[in-house]
Enzyme design. Sequence first.
Site, PDB file in Angstrom:
ATOM      1  N   ASP A 195      17.250  86.425 124.734  1.00  0.00           N
ATOM      2  CA  ASP A 195      18.128  86.275 123.566  1.00  0.00           C
ATOM      3  C   ASP A 195      19.529  85.787 123.951  1.00  0.00           C
ATOM      4  O   ASP A 195      20.364  85.580 123.081  1.00  0.00           O
ATOM      5  CB  ASP A 195      18.222  87.617 122.835  1.00  0.00           C
ATOM      6  CG  ASP A 195      18.899  87.519 121.476  1.00  0.00           C
ATOM      7  OD1 ASP A 195      18.627  86.547 120.749  1.00  0.00           O
ATOM      8  OD2 ASP A 195      19.713  88.403 121.147  1.00  0.00           O
ATOM      9  N   SER A 219      20.783  86.270 115.290  1.00  0.00           N
ATOM     10  CA  SER A 219      19.330  86.173 115.403  1.00  0.00           C
ATOM     11  C   SER A 219      18.675  86.752 114.147  1.00  0.00           C
ATOM     12  O   SER A 219      19.094  87.795 113.639  1.00  0.00           O
ATOM     13  CB  SER A 219      18.847  86.950 116.629  1.00  0.00           C
ATOM     14  OG  SER A 219      19.436  86.451 117.811  1.00  0.00           O
ATOM     15  N   GLN A 269      12.441  81.615 118.490  1.00  0.00           N
ATOM     16  CA  GLN A 269      13.431  82.386 117.736  1.00  0.00           C
ATOM     17  C   GLN A 269      14.016  81.531 116.624  1.00  0.00           C
ATOM     18  O   GLN A 269      14.259  80.336 116.810  1.00  0.00           O
ATOM     19  CB  GLN A 269      14.567  82.852 118.650  1.00  0.00           C
ATOM     20  CG  GLN A 269      15.605  83.719 117.946  1.00  0.00           C
ATOM     21  CD  GLN A 269      16.731  84.137 118.878  1.00  0.00           C
ATOM     22  OE1 GLN A 269      17.647  83.376 119.135  1.00  0.00           O
ATOM     23  NE2 GLN A 269      16.643  85.349 119.404  1.00  0.00           N
TER      24      GLN A 269
END
Length: 280
Positions: A195, A219, A269
């Site tokens: 991430d 996110s 993502q």
Amino acid sequence: MIRVLDLENIEVNVFRGTSPDEDAQRVFGGQVAGQALVAAARTVDADRTVHSLHAYFLRPGDPTVPILYEVDRLRDGRSFTTRRVVAIQHGKPIFNLSASFHVAEAGFDHQDEPPPDTPDPASLPDWVTRWRPILGQAGQDWLDRPRPIDMRHVDWSPEARREPLPPRSRVWLRADGVLPDDPVLHACVITYASDMTLLDTALLPHGRSFVQQDVMMASLDHAMWFHRPFRADEWLLYSQDTPSASGGRGLARGLFFDPQGHLVASVVQEGLIRPWDRAG
């Protein structure tokens, strides 16, 4: 990082995690995902390793209070085990994750190849060396913070972000230290690390960066698949690209390759990438 990922078991299927003592406005998304995966794995037999996870970020996490992780044991089959984890703060869910664990078996085998002509990580500057000339004395406290992940950018430097760039980037990364041999811990570490740079890839075609003050980023969801054994304390090449951005959201993909070129994990993502003039 190992201490952050070592959750406290406070009741059957309930775990408690804390955040590092840092001056942060919200909990880092990779931390919550890594801790949730730890919670799930603590309820699974040791002969099964995680092969996939799917997660949604629901609310910003508060770094000043603990996070509770409640595990729902959805299925215990002969080959697959499935868990659902909800992370809770202030009585509300901030994150949920579904993870599947599998007994490894023999079968068909193929993979994508790693990007060609990628320089060795030892030839690249580390994170602090790359950023110090850009941030200078004003960013000294940020530069001096302990960093559990050693990152070496191949394609990108802060100076280049004033103009649109190709929609792809490569980063070498590894845990900055020797980890225990637990394969679940290694999966949690690259979940944490996955991430750190991925969503920023979605800004490359627009000549923007997460350090600029005119972009809001967060996110939204995160999915990973683990393909082959690896160690997170050895160099992994994180090859990332962005196929699309629209409607205030950007999509980014990543592939992790070990030093021998084996594809060990894949990531997708989607995140919010909104100019601040439309952030309301």
